[in-house]
Design an enzyme around this catalytic site. Structure first.
Site, short mmCIF file in Angstrom:
data_model
loop_
_atom_site.label_atom_id
_atom_site.label_comp_id
_atom_site.label_asym_id
_atom_site.label_seq_id
_atom_site.Cartn_x
_atom_site.Cartn_y
_atom_site.Cartn_z
N GLU A 94 3.16 33.16 13.14
CA GLU A 94 2.04 33.20 14.30
C GLU A 94 0.92 33.76 14.02
OE1 GLU A 94 6.03 33.81 17.47
OE2 GLU A 94 4.20 35.42 17.43
N CYS A 107 -5.36 38.44 15.00
CA CYS A 107 -3.93 38.98 14.71
C CYS A 107 -3.32 38.25 13.51
CB CYS A 107 -3.15 39.23 15.75
SG CYS A 107 -1.77 40.09 15.39
N CYS A 114 10.81 39.78 9.38
CA CYS A 114 10.26 41.01 8.72
C CYS A 114 11.93 41.62 8.60
CB CYS A 114 9.80 41.88 9.96
SG CYS A 114 9.59 43.51 9.68
N CYS A 118 12.83 46.70 13.66
CA CYS A 118 12.91 47.64 15.07
C CYS A 118 13.16 46.83 16.19
CB CYS A 118 11.11 47.82 14.91
SG CYS A 118 10.37 48.38 13.91
N CYS A 121 11.20 44.83 18.98
CA CYS A 121 10.29 43.90 18.31
C CYS A 121 11.07 42.53 17.99
CB CYS A 121 9.61 44.34 17.09
SG CYS A 121 8.61 43.13 16.09
N CYS A 338 4.02 40.29 18.92
CA CYS A 338 4.41 39.70 17.49
C CYS A 338 6.05 39.14 17.37
CB CYS A 338 4.81 41.41 17.03
SG CYS A 338 5.54 41.36 15.38
N1 SAH Z 1 4.91 45.70 10.84
C1 SAH Z 1 3.77 46.33 11.07
C2 SAH Z 1 2.90 45.12 11.68
C3 SAH Z 1 3.36 44.10 12.71
S1 SAH Z 1 3.71 44.67 14.26
C4 SAH Z 1 3.87 47.30 12.14
O1 SAH Z 1 5.03 47.52 12.54
O2 SAH Z 1 3.02 48.03 12.49
C5 SAH Z 1 2.26 45.07 15.08
C6 SAH Z 1 2.52 46.03 16.36
O3 SAH Z 1 3.10 45.30 17.34
C7 SAH Z 1 3.33 47.21 16.02
O4 SAH Z 1 2.81 48.38 16.34
C8 SAH Z 1 4.45 47.01 16.75
O5 SAH Z 1 5.08 48.00 16.99
C9 SAH Z 1 4.00 46.32 17.84
N2 SAH Z 1 5.25 45.53 18.67
C10 SAH Z 1 5.97 44.97 18.45
N3 SAH Z 1 6.81 44.53 19.43
C11 SAH Z 1 5.95 44.76 20.45
C12 SAH Z 1 6.21 44.54 21.94
N4 SAH Z 1 7.24 43.87 22.41
N5 SAH Z 1 5.44 45.03 22.76
C13 SAH Z 1 4.28 45.51 22.38
N6 SAH Z 1 3.99 45.77 21.04
C14 SAH Z 1 5.05 45.31 20.14
FE1 SF4 Z 2 8.71 44.36 11.46
FE2 SF4 Z 2 8.50 44.24 14.05
FE3 SF4 Z 2 9.09 46.79 13.09
FE4 SF4 Z 2 6.56 45.72 12.42
S1 SF4 Z 2 7.55 46.33 14.47
S2 SF4 Z 2 7.83 46.60 11.02
S3 SF4 Z 2 6.79 43.42 12.60
S4 SF4 Z 2 10.20 44.84 12.90
#
Ligand code: SAH
Ligand code: SF4
Length: 354
Positions: A94, A107, A114, A118, A121, A338
């Site tokens: 994406e 973005c 990944c 997390c 996410c 994301c």
């Molecule tokens: N892996 C990297 C970059 C990709 S994620 C990282 O984690 O920083 C980019 C951002 O989107 C991160 O800060 C992540 O925590 C946030 N993110 C993921 N899921 C989200 C959600 N459902 N709502 C808001 N932010 C989210």
């Molecule tokens: Fe991976 Fe999503 Fe965690 Fe970023 S926030 S490290 S994309 S699992």
């Protein structure tokens, strides 16, 4: 058996120089081709209008463009546009375009899926498929830059590596893509307009500092409490908050840069005054800016914090003289967070199979 033609953007400068020499072309063609590939973002040889037709034909015979294709394009009522791209091996990633009055931010994804899982996410729940090649990262930019002109009448001004994947687990390709985007012989964007976001891979951050990283660094912190962070971000088990703090101190010393902390407000998880106090203490060691992020609802069991809780949290941080920005979630109606869209496409496909 027919040999598959390599993507011209995968070819090294030396190899391309040799190809031109073997085909009796002058050396200055190399500079022209490179300019078409990176500065002008060509997507086929026919666009390279200052090359002779004969040379364009020779290039077409020897090389190809494995462009990624847009398989979905969704526009939000706030102007945000989300794209699902299909890669040459049919994988999906994406990218997002986010307009604001003075800029167009894109973005970019760095991996297919990944591995870090997390909890909040959507990408994290998908698992990991593979790293993106630097040309695939570049290509997302290139395709969306053309789209930015169509939608907003201007090119992309800012880039964030906040799409799918963890950039520091695909270090070389991500660095190479930043190099292409920021050098004069590439796209020539200022590195101050590029931000890499990481979950806090300490080894990678040390490497950035040692490599003289010039772009911005954002850390997805989301909790300054070791136990809570371990629960919502399992990567903390191998990259503890103390180690992260130490390496960030090293990064700031080496680069003189201010770090951005990203902090999603999750109701009942990380949004109490005790959490704010811990965050304020964690920020004491180096210059930081905190971005408070509104949770973009996914299918997880998390809920975003109520506005009142967010306000109290922010006021507390400000009372500790911290710089705090509140980031409203963009593109909620199109699930622009994301990984959300690819997941929905997959779910759609799964439900069709059943
Ligand atoms: N892996 C990297 C970059 C990709 S994620 C990282 O984690 O920083 C980019 C951002 O989107 C991160 O800060 C992540 O925590 C946030 N993110 C993921 N899921 C989200 C959600 N459902 N709502 C808001 N932010 C989210
Ligand atoms: Fe991976 Fe999503 Fe965690 Fe970023 S926030 S490290 S994309 S699992």
């Amino acid at each position: 058996m027919m040999r598959t033609k390599p993507d011209i953007r995968y070819i090294s400068e030396e190899e391309l120089g040799l190809f031109l020499k073997e085909n009796g072309e002058s050396a200055f063609r190399l500079k022209q081709i490179k300019e078409w590939l990176w500065k002008k973002g060509a997507v086929c040889f026919n666009e390279m209008t200052n090359l002779s037709v004969v040379l364009r034909e020779k290039l077409t015979t020897a090389f190809t463009f494995q462009n990624l294709t847009i398989s979905q394009e969704l526009q939000s009522c706030d102007g945000t546009v989300k794209f699902v791209f299909t890669l040459h091996d049919n994988r999906k990633i994406e990218g997002v375009l986010i307009p604001s009055p003075d800029r167009v931010t894109t973005c970019l994804s760095s991996q297919v899926g990944c591995p870090l899982g997390c909890q909040f996410c959507a990408t994290g729940t998908m698992g990991f498929t593979r790293n993106l090649h630097f040309t695939e990262i570049w290509d997302q930019f290139n395709v969306m830059n053309r789209k930015a002109l169509e939608y907003y009448g201007k090119e992309i001004t800012n880039i964030v590596y906040m799409g799918m994947g963890e950039p520091l687990l695909n270090y070389d390709n991500v660095m190479m893509s930043i190099q292409l985007l920021s050098t004069e012989s590439g796209k020539g964007m200022s590195s101050s307009r590029i931000t890499l976001s990481t979950v806090g891979i300490t080894k990678g951050i040390r490497q950035l500092a040692d490599d003289g990283f010039k772009a911005g660094l954002a850390i997805s912190l989301h909790s300054a409490d070791e136990e809570i962070r371990k629960r919502i971000m399992p990567v903390t088990k191998t990259n503890s908050l103390v180690e992260l703090q130490n390496v960030l101190r090293y990064f700031v010393e080496k680069t003189g840069k201010r770090i951005t902390f990203e902090y999603i407000m999750l109701h009942g998880i990380n949004d109490s005054l005790d959490d704010a106090e811990k965050l304020a203490r964690y920020c004491k060691s180096f210059p930081v800016k905190i971005n408070i992020i509104e949770y973009n609802s996914t299918d997880s069991f998390f809920k975003g914090s109520p506005q009142k809780t967010v306000d109290t949290f922010v006021r507390f941080l400000e009372s500790r003289n911290l710089i705090v920005n509140i980031r409203k979630s963009k593109g909620q109606d199109i699930r622009a967070a994301c990984g959300q869209l690819v997941k929905r496409v997959q779910e759609f496909k799964d439900s069709k199979v059943q």
